[in-house]
Scaffold this active site. Structure first.
Site, mmCIF file in Angstrom:
data_model
loop_
_atom_site.group_PDB
_atom_site.id
_atom_site.type_symbol
_atom_site.label_atom_id
_atom_site.label_comp_id
_atom_site.label_asym_id
_atom_site.label_seq_id
_atom_site.Cartn_x
_atom_site.Cartn_y
_atom_site.Cartn_z
ATOM 1 N N SER A 38 -22.788 31.346 -18.602
ATOM 2 C CA SER A 38 -22.232 32.495 -17.877
ATOM 3 C C SER A 38 -21.058 32.067 -16.992
ATOM 4 C CB SER A 38 -23.346 33.176 -17.079
ATOM 5 O OG SER A 38 -22.958 34.451 -16.645
ATOM 6 N N ASP A 186 -25.487 37.110 -22.390
ATOM 7 C CA ASP A 186 -25.492 36.059 -21.373
ATOM 8 C C ASP A 186 -26.485 34.944 -21.698
ATOM 9 O OD1 ASP A 186 -26.050 34.676 -18.802
ATOM 10 O OD2 ASP A 186 -24.810 36.256 -17.950
#
Length: 309
Positions: A38, A186
């Site tokens: 991320s 993610d």
């Protein structure tokens, strides 16, 4: 001094991680291999491309994070707009801006594809169709894509697509008989802190440092008053509630823990003052860590049973 770095995700809180990396670089460390999830993927990719932590500080201090929340479709309609976007696009906002911004920054250093970095960067993403963690670029070959030709900015976008907030990246795979769409989101959904990624059965020639955020006990609670807020609470918990007790001792001692000073991953309206405080929080965490760090002692205690190279 060489070192590998594994950088946790954390949205806008990643500013604090840059502060800790800045402290490491100030002490003479140069990065051999980098991995991130991320926001950590964004930082890792830029460092691998040749940015210094000092340069990254300038970039993030002037970055308009609100641009990451690109509205589209029915976003302008109160309440129902967000629901419609979730229904139509599986996310309120588009993550395209993240990809475009990353590509622009990487090209400034002459970097675009993973082949430009010679096996120095690894990015974590999550395939929620197959329920598997992806270590990019290596695992992209599952989808018929050459790992070396993979666009780094796209990989970062995959890793940064927070569920609900951003639409997932879709990969279409055909085996000749049927076509299947894989939704990539993610990396923090499955592994927000892959500090293990560079470990092997060999005695280490240089350390692997983990850069991780920790929450304050009095962080604001998630308010739940319906199914939508429940979903966001689940995502916030995934991003925020990392229990340092779950880290094995051998990983804990090589991890720089950066207090997040109460900032949440999705606080895209973060002020310049908060950014400065987060960066300083990272510097202080780095100073504290390196005062007690001793690679020789670590290697003897935790890696002495490994094969010497």
């Amino acid at each position: 001094m060489y070192a590998d770095a594994v950088i946790e995700g954390g949205g806008v809180k990643g500013i604090g991680l840059v502060g800790a990396i800045y402290e490491a670089e100030k002490r003479g460390y140069k990065w051999k291999r980098l991995a991130g999830t991320s926001a950590g993927a964004i930082i890792a990719a830029l460092l691998a491309a040749g940015y210094t932590a000092k340069e990254l500080k300038e970039e993030i201090m002037n970055l308009d994070y609100k641009q990451f929340n690109q509205k589209r479709g029915a976003s302008g309609l109160p309440v129902i707009g967000n629901l419609l976007n979730l229904w139509l696009y599986y996310g309120i906002y588009s993550s395209e801006y993240i990809e475009h911004w990353m590509r622009e920054k990487l090209l400034k250093k002459g970097v675009k594809k993973f082949s430009d970095l010679k096996n120095t960067l690894y990015i974590i993403a999550s395939d929620i169709t197959s329920g598997e963690m992806l270590v990019l670029p290596d695992d992209i070959k599952r989808y018929g894509i050459d790992p070396e030709s993979m666009d780094i900015a796209l990989a970062v976008r995959m890793s940064s697509s927070i569920p609900y907030f951003f639409s997932p990246v879709k990969l279409t795979v055909s085996d000749g008989n049927k076509t299947r769409i894989h939704y990539i989101v993610d990396g923090g959904l499955l592994s927000n802190f892959p500090v293990w990624i560079f470990d092997s059965n060999r005695f280490p020639r240089w350390p692997t440092f983990g850069f991780r955020l920790v929450s304050n006990k009095n962080d604001q609670e998630n308010m739940i008053n319906g199914p939508i807020s429940l979903g966001f609470a689940l995502i916030n918990t995934m991003l925020e509630a990392h229990d340092t007790r779950s880290i094995k001792e051998q990983n804990f001692v090589r991890t720089i823990l950066v207090p997040n000073i109460g900032v949440k991953a999705t606080d895209f309206d973060i002020s310049r003052e908060q950014r400065e405080k987060l960066f300083i929080s990272g510097i202080k965490a780095g100073e504290k860590f390196f005062k007690q760090w001793n690679f020789h002692q670590y290697a003897i205690k935790y890696r002495s049973n490994k094969k010497k190279v």
